[in-house]
Design an enzyme around this catalytic site. Sequence first.
Site, PDB file in Angstrom:
ATOM      1  N   SER A  56      -3.511  -6.906   0.708  1.00  0.00           N
ATOM      2  CA  SER A  56      -3.342  -8.362   0.680  1.00  0.00           C
ATOM      3  C   SER A  56      -2.096  -8.805  -0.077  1.00  0.00           C
ATOM      4  CB  SER A  56      -4.584  -9.036   0.065  1.00  0.00           C
ATOM      5  OG  SER A  56      -4.652  -8.804  -1.325  1.00  0.00           O
TER       6      SER A  56
ATOM      7  N   LYS B 243      -3.240 -11.750  -7.154  1.00  0.00           N
ATOM      8  CA  LYS B 243      -2.560 -12.633  -6.208  1.00  0.00           C
ATOM      9  C   LYS B 243      -1.303 -13.188  -6.879  1.00  0.00           C
ATOM     10  CE  LYS B 243      -6.027 -12.253  -3.307  1.00  0.00           C
ATOM     11  NZ  LYS B 243      -5.886 -11.414  -2.087  1.00  0.00           N
TER      12      LYS B 243
END
EC number: 3.4.21.89
Length: 293
Positions: A45, A119
């Site tokens: 991701s 993230k």
Amino acid sequence: MQGRYDVKKWFDVLLNLVFGGICLFLLWILAQVFVFASFRIPSDSMSPELKEGDFVLVWKPLVGARLFNLHKSLNLEQTEIYRIPGFRKIRRNDVVVFNFPHPNDWSHIEMHILKYYIKRCIGLPGDTLSIHGGIFHIAGVASPLGNLASQKRIGQMKAEDFPQEVFQSFPYDSLLNWNIKNFGPLYIPKAGSEVKMDRTGWVLYHKLIEWEQGKDLIFRGSSVLLNDSVITTYRFRKNYYFVAGDRGENSQDSRYWGLLPEEYIVGVASRIWKSVDRYTDKVRWDRVWKAIE
């Protein structure tokens, strides 16, 4: 007499080794709490910046180590979190490691000490964020945010090219109808800021307010009720962030589950200290000690 002396000598050596081992263990624990932490990247991701099998180093003094009741956290009880002052604040485009705020479901915020995500920070407290054609925008900020190549790919795709669960986004409201191509504007609350409490305010912020207050926030008729008391505005107590994966086509991030409380951020990932190919188990030496950008 000589034998008795030898036994005492070896007993003293053993005691010193045990004491030294205990001291090293305590120093290791203190270092893990206040100085650094290591996390393994479990998915793609954050590709291409981070690959599955990378081990990243978080230098905690940069933004400040956290203090909380570890016993409560391990028992999955919610606890107050305090942060020691760090050298600087979190910035846009920092890669942050955090406790995932929705370990059980996305309807409410809670912390699980053993569930971590990584993230990129896109929006800071006080920012107003929107997505147009897949591209992130912050009001008043001209510099690029996140991985532009991924955002452009998303912008070029049609709605029908995505699975429904990938295309639709937070807050999953039929009137707002936000998706990963067109989203917002969303104000990201900072401590002390105030928002209007109408239907839209309730839809966007009810999870944050319920987490701060420990009370139910209900929309009834045309009114918003906090524990049966009507409120027309709400002043936030905490800071929040908007985070997203660099590979936006395959990333569960703030586009889906909403905003991240500051207390849940462990720190900024600074370097890859080890990288192992999951298919071959070989060390990827070209990635060792690579700075994370």
